[in-house]
Scaffold this motif. Structure first.
Motif, PDB file in Angstrom:
ATOM      1  N   LEU A  88       0.847  -1.197   0.000  1.00 56.83           N
ATOM      2  CA  LEU A  88       0.000   0.000   0.000  1.00 56.83           C
ATOM      3  C   LEU A  88       0.882   1.245   0.000  1.00 56.83           C
ATOM      4  O   LEU A  88       1.754   1.399   0.862  1.00 56.83           O
ATOM      5  CB  LEU A  88      -0.859  -0.010   1.274  1.00 56.83           C
ATOM      6  N   GLY A  89       0.662   2.118  -0.978  1.00 54.98           N
ATOM      7  CA  GLY A  89       1.312   3.428  -0.995  1.00 54.98           C
ATOM      8  C   GLY A  89       0.293   4.471  -0.596  1.00 54.98           C
ATOM      9  O   GLY A  89      -0.855   4.430  -1.069  1.00 54.98           O
ATOM     10  N   ILE A  90       0.678   5.396   0.272  1.00 55.16           N
ATOM     11  CA  ILE A  90      -0.276   6.407   0.733  1.00 55.16           C
ATOM     12  C   ILE A  90       0.134   7.767   0.173  1.00 55.16           C
ATOM     13  O   ILE A  90       1.267   8.225   0.389  1.00 55.16           O
ATOM     14  CB  ILE A  90      -0.344   6.437   2.270  1.00 55.16           C
ATOM     15  N   THR A 237       4.569   0.982   1.059  1.00 51.22           N
ATOM     16  CA  THR A 237       5.631   1.406   0.145  1.00 51.22           C
ATOM     17  C   THR A 237       5.928   2.891   0.295  1.00 51.22           C
ATOM     18  O   THR A 237       7.030   3.325   0.002  1.00 51.22           O
ATOM     19  CB  THR A 237       5.246   1.141  -1.323  1.00 51.22           C
ATOM     20  N   ASP A 238       4.957   3.643   0.692  1.00 53.87           N
ATOM     21  CA  ASP A 238       5.121   5.098   0.837  1.00 53.87           C
ATOM     22  C   ASP A 238       4.190   5.580   1.933  1.00 53.87           C
ATOM     23  O   ASP A 238       3.001   5.289   1.899  1.00 53.87           O
ATOM     24  CB  ASP A 238       4.695   5.851  -0.439  1.00 53.87           C
ATOM     25  N   ASN A 244       9.210   6.784   2.822  1.00 59.08           N
ATOM     26  CA  ASN A 244       9.213   5.905   3.997  1.00 59.08           C
ATOM     27  C   ASN A 244       8.426   4.637   3.694  1.00 59.08           C
ATOM     28  O   ASN A 244       7.379   4.691   3.061  1.00 59.08           O
ATOM     29  CB  ASN A 244       8.564   6.625   5.186  1.00 59.08           C
ATOM     30  N   TYR A 245       8.941   3.490   4.175  1.00 59.46           N
ATOM     31  CA  TYR A 245       8.285   2.212   3.904  1.00 59.46           C
ATOM     32  C   TYR A 245       8.339   1.331   5.153  1.00 59.46           C
ATOM     33  O   TYR A 245       9.184   1.534   6.033  1.00 59.46           O
ATOM     34  CB  TYR A 245       8.943   1.492   2.709  1.00 59.46           C
ATOM     35  N   ALA A 246       7.424   0.359   5.218  1.00 57.61           N
ATOM     36  CA  ALA A 246       7.373  -0.531   6.384  1.00 57.61           C
ATOM     37  C   ALA A 246       7.130  -1.964   5.926  1.00 57.61           C
ATOM     38  O   ALA A 246       6.268  -2.211   5.077  1.00 57.61           O
ATOM     39  CB  ALA A 246       6.252  -0.095   7.322  1.00 57.61           C
ATOM     40  N   LEU A 247       7.919  -2.887   6.484  1.00 61.25           N
ATOM     41  CA  LEU A 247       7.744  -4.310   6.183  1.00 61.25           C
ATOM     42  C   LEU A 247       7.108  -5.010   7.366  1.00 61.25           C
ATOM     43  O   LEU A 247       7.504  -4.786   8.513  1.00 61.25           O
ATOM     44  CB  LEU A 247       9.095  -4.969   5.855  1.00 61.25           C
ATOM     45  N   MET A 248       6.143  -5.853   7.065  1.00 61.12           N
ATOM     46  CA  MET A 248       5.334  -6.500   8.091  1.00 61.12           C
ATOM     47  C   MET A 248       6.107  -7.547   8.868  1.00 61.12           C
ATOM     48  O   MET A 248       6.998  -8.189   8.337  1.00 61.12           O
ATOM     49  CB  MET A 248       4.145  -7.205   7.429  1.00 61.12           C
TER      50      MET A 248
END
Ligand SMILES: Cc1cc2nc3c(=O)[nH]c(=O)nc-3n(C[C@H](O)[C@H](O)[C@H](O)COP(=O)(O)OP(=O)(O)OC[C@H]3O[C@@H](n4cnc5c(N)ncnc54)[C@H](O)[C@@H]3O)c2cc1C
Length: 363
Positions: A88-90, A237-238, A244-248
């Motif tokens: 998901l990119g925001i 992804t954003d 900025n990104y985050a991996l679960m």
């Protein structure tokens, strides 16, 4: 039987070895560190695979081809080391990277959903977003279990007869002749040479030196109720300002935050240590969008280095009997096995050097 020499046992070197073994080569891999090398850019719990590439249609298309080759890798390894979390990119404006990715998805027919901020908070209740934020969700992207993939490829390559040599630093290469000299003076000559030395390339081949960067990602713990949402939600992804990104936290891995804005010029000679306090700098750009942000703390830093110039295009140089892979940026893990297959297709004369270079550059 043709002999391939590979310098560097990161994902690119290991994937090229896999493809070469499948094509009937004898392969020798030379790695300066242990096998696996924990300092390689390929060594971390997880890496993201996502379609979102802004307006770069070539790389967006390449992700589909990468998935096809990953399927073959899972077949070889006997297990799927990928978790389809969705990505998901925001977007916070009308023409940022996420909006560009949406336009490319529409052009190429990549499946996606466009979500309002309320819909995002429904699938990711750990976030709190401005009303005008919107999201681009792709269900197919997710998390590659990087360390387990590297371990699996090492074992598979060995089982198929590759000679994997640890603590063998190559100090000179003759690209025309596909020959290398090790630090102890031993010389090896092959029919084909692939140089996949990541951020160390400039030390080995100063003529190929490009800017290198230190990237420090941060494993974080948040409030337990929020961690449950992270475990079930999509990878990001954003979010916020600054890539900025985050991996679960999937299958035993941690929740990891990374930020392009936290990239610094640097090279492996600067070392791999990091104070935990640096993690708060990585968390900071996420904080405005985290519910209960004050409950987040860094638990471990993961430092790596990569080559990146302003073109943001992968580079594969073919010189004499050799191919040199560089400019992999913070992007090559997802493409590693695909690149390995293309390198061997070129070595086998199935595609030309020009085609390989153009393809790598995202044509
Ligand atoms: C923090 C971070 C986050 C990232 N996130 C993502 C992501 O989410 N998704 C994604 O797709 N990509 C991501 N990347 C990028 C990706 O991890 C790298 O592009 C990819 O792993 C590079 O693989 P490689 O084999 O080219 O290099 P490396 O993995 O660095 O391997 C190079 C190897 O060559 C060896 N070597 C070097 N010099 C010599 C020598 N002279 N003799 C012998 N051996 C030598 C090194 O010891 C090393 O083991 C990220 C990278 C970092 C650092």
């Amino acid at each position: 039987m043709k002999h391939l020499i590979v310098v560097g046992a990161g994902l690119v070197g290991l994937s090229t070895t896999r493809a070469a073994l499948a094509s009937g080569y004898k392969v020798t891999v030379l790695e300066q560190g242990p096998l696996p090398n924990p300092n390689a850019a390929s060594s971390d719990q997880h890496r993201l695979i996502r379609y979102q590439y802004g307006r770069a249609a070539g790389y967006t298309r390449m992700v589909s081809h990468a998935f096809d080759v990953w399927e073959k890798v899972w077949g070889d390894l006997g297990e799927t080391l990928f978790e389809k979390t969705g990505t998901l990119g925001i977007a916070h404006g009308s023409n940022d990277y996420v909006a560009q990715s949406l336009a490319t998805f529409e052009d190429l027919g990549i499946p996606h959903e466009r979500l309002t901020s309320t819909e995002i908070e429904r699938i990711a209740p750990q976030l709190t977003l401005p009303e005008d934020a919107w999201g681009l969700l792709n269900a197919d992207g997710g998390v590659l279990l990087a360390e387990r993939i590297v371990d699996g490829l090492l074992a598979w390559n060995r089982s198929q007869g590759a000679v994997m040599r640890a603590h063998c630093r190559v100090e000179h290469v003759d690209l025309e002749r596909a020959s290398v000299r090790l630090i102890d003076g031993e010389v090896l000559e092959g029919d084909v040479l692939v140089v996949a030395t990541g951020a160390w390339l400039g030390e080995l081949l100063p003529s190929h030196a490009l800017p290198t960067y230190r990237q420090a990602a941060c494993y974080v713990e948040g409030p337990e109720a929020m961690m449950a949402h992270w475990r079930n939600g999509p990878s990001l992804t954003d979010i916020g300002i600054g890539d900025n990104y985050a991996l679960m936290p999937v299958r035993g891995t941690g929740l990891k935050f990374g930020s392009g804005a936290h990239r610094r010029a640097g090279s492996p000679t600067d070392g791999f240590g990091a104070e935990l306090a640096e993690g708060y700098e990585v968390i900071a750009p996420f904080a405005p969008y985290l519910r209960y942000a004050e409950g987040y703390r860094p638990v471990r830093m993961a430092v790596g280095y990569y080559v990146k110039d302003s073109s943001e295009k992968f580079r594969i140089d073919t010189i004499g009997k050799s191919m040199v892979v560089t400019n992999c940026d913070g992007q090559m893990f997802k493409f590693g096995p695909l690149v390995g297959e293309r390198l061997i297709a070129c070595a086998d004369g199935k595609i030309s050097a020009g085609e390989l270079q153009g393809w790598a550059a995202g044509a």
